[in-house]
Design an enzyme around this catalytic site. Structure first.
Site, short mmCIF file in Angstrom:
data_model
loop_
_atom_site.label_atom_id
_atom_site.label_comp_id
_atom_site.label_asym_id
_atom_site.label_seq_id
_atom_site.Cartn_x
_atom_site.Cartn_y
_atom_site.Cartn_z
N GLY A 76 0.90 -1.15 -0.05
CA GLY A 76 -0.09 -0.02 -0.04
C GLY A 76 1.03 1.21 -0.03
NE ARG A 77 3.66 4.02 -3.90
CZ ARG A 77 4.69 4.56 -3.61
NH1 ARG A 77 4.66 5.65 -3.12
NH2 ARG A 77 5.76 3.90 -3.64
N GLY A 78 0.41 5.90 0.25
CA GLY A 78 -0.50 6.92 0.16
C GLY A 78 0.56 8.26 0.11
CE LYS A 82 7.21 2.80 -1.26
NZ LYS A 82 8.33 2.50 -1.96
CB VAL A 83 1.65 -0.18 3.88
CG1 VAL A 83 1.60 -1.33 4.85
CG2 VAL A 83 0.95 1.09 4.31
CG ASP A 193 -11.61 5.99 8.41
OD1 ASP A 193 -12.63 6.60 7.94
OD2 ASP A 193 -10.69 6.23 8.04
CE LYS A 195 -11.97 3.83 5.10
NZ LYS A 195 -11.55 5.10 4.36
CG ASN A 198 -10.35 1.36 7.83
OD1 ASN A 198 -9.53 1.27 6.95
ND2 ASN A 198 -10.69 2.82 8.22
#
Length: 409
Positions: A76-78, A82-83, A193, A195, A198
């Protein structure tokens, strides 16, 4: 839909459909679990050493460091995190590693959200239905949070394949989520949060909540906050009305999530060709003003519990009565078949076990991430010189619970 973050930074999942609003409160980084098929998995850790050598791989603190891990895959990344999927060399245990560039954590609010998320991760380690923290360390340019890796996919992933879930499945997941939320609430933390994205499933089919980036700490009984934040489809009416709010917003979000699980759609779905009715503002108007219609195919008990959680008045909402809120949930007819004692001990049998088709369960992560080369971009020495390293003193951490468990393996 993506989260509305109370800061100027975009959400960490790299998408930004929401509205970023300035606020006195701060938020953190998201554990990214996504939902597309991945093929041809291979371990890239052997190719990584030259890349690490090009970065500030030397830790600046005692304890664990980057050199103690094999970096296997990007998951993952944003915008500022970064994951990575990683392996702890000393015992071959698999974890997720969140990597944050210090240059992007540049003011007091940013420092606060890093510390808040780290603190919630620490507390979460003692609950079976929350993703916990293994360790934290830092280099001159980056912060690293090593967290539990959950490989069964998130509920969004499974909902995309099944469209809707049997009430029995939804009841089980909702009950475990209730335990997780109550655990946070008892410690003065609003999650904010909840959802489908998550809610992760572990290999046995139990849930684990993740992503504490929007958590608000320090709330005592009756305390409230006022930040406008959340994922648009799950934002409670009291937030939209600009009111002070407390733990009630988490029980509203649970109602939305349970509706999605059992009905196979959002309670606020807008199906129209009118572009004026496909906006966030119109969605918020629907949440505030439109009555929620429960599908007729749902049982009476399911209909009743959804109406309880989706009451637009937080004072009347299920789970929100002072002193007895969680007891009201546990005693509701919809949850009557749940053995809460067994559930809290993680001894209740999950209704579904995810398929793990490779060593890491990477089928459940987005190929746009897992196909990336596993690398950390080279550092800019001029940028590093401008970082006030004193802001990150005390960031290092090793979880004593997980550490003792490792040593017993």
């Amino acid at each position: 839909m993506d989260s509305v973050m109370p800061s100027q930074e975009p959400p960490v999942d790299g998408k930004n459909d929401g509205v970023d609003l300035p606020s006195e409160e701060t938020d953190g980084i998201a554990y990214i679990s996504s939902s597309r098929k991945h093929d041809n998995i291979k371990d890239d850790s052997e190719d990584l050493k030259p890349v690490i050598d090009g970065v500030d791989g030397i830790k600046i603190s005692q304890g664990l460091g980057l050199q103690d891990f094999d970096l296997i895959r990007v998951i993952g990344r944003g915008s500022y995190a970064k994951v990575l999927l990683v392996r702890l060399k000393k015992n071959d245990q698999i974890y997720a590693m969140k990597v944050v560039k210090k240059e992007l954590v540049h003011d007091d609010e940013d420092i606060d959200w890093v510390q808040t998320e780290k603190h919630v991760f620490e507390q979460a380690s003692s609950n079976p239905f929350l993703v916990g923290l293994h360790s934290c360390f830092q280099t001159t340019s980056r912060l690293f949070l090593v967290i539990e890796y959950v490989n069964g996919g998130d509920l969004m992933f499974h909902m995309q394949r099944q469209r809707k879930l049997p009430e029995e499945h939804a009841r089980f997941y909702a009950a475990e989520i209730c335990i997780a939320l109550n655990f946070l609430h008892e410690r003065g933390i609003i999650y904010r949060d909840l959802k489908l994205d998550n809610v992760l499933l572990d290999a046995d089919g139990h849930i684990k909540l993740t992503d504490y980036g929007m958590c608000k700490e320090g709330l005592g009984p009756g305390d409230t906050t006022s930040t406008f934040c959340g994922t648009p489809n799950y934002i409670a009416p009291e937030i939209l009305r600009g009111e002070e709010y407390g733990f009630s917003v988490d029980w509203w979000a649970l109602g939305v999530l349970m509706f999605e699980m059992m009905a196979g759609r959002s309670p606020f779905d807008i199906i129209t060709d009118n572009p004026d009715m496909n906006t966030e503002d119109y969605l918020f108007q629907v949440i505030l003003e439109k009555p929620i219609r429960i599908p007729r195919f749902l049982s009476v008990k399911a209909s009743h519990v959804l109406k309880g959680f989706l009451n637009k008045d937080p004072k009347e909402r299920l789970g929100c009565r002072p002193q007895t809120g969680f007891s009201d949930i546990k005693s509701h007819a919809f949850f009557r078949s749940i053995d809460w004692d067994l559930l809290e001990k993680k001894q209740a049998l999950p209704p579904f076990q995810p398929q793990i088709t490779d060593d890491y369960g990477l089928d459940n992560f987005d190929t746009q991430f897992t196909s990336e080369p596993v690398q950390l971009t080279p550092d800019d020495e001029d940028v590093i010189k401008r970082i006030d390293q004193s802001e990150f003193e005390g960031f290092e951490y090793i979880n004593p619970l997980l550490l003792s468990a490792e040593e017993s393996v």
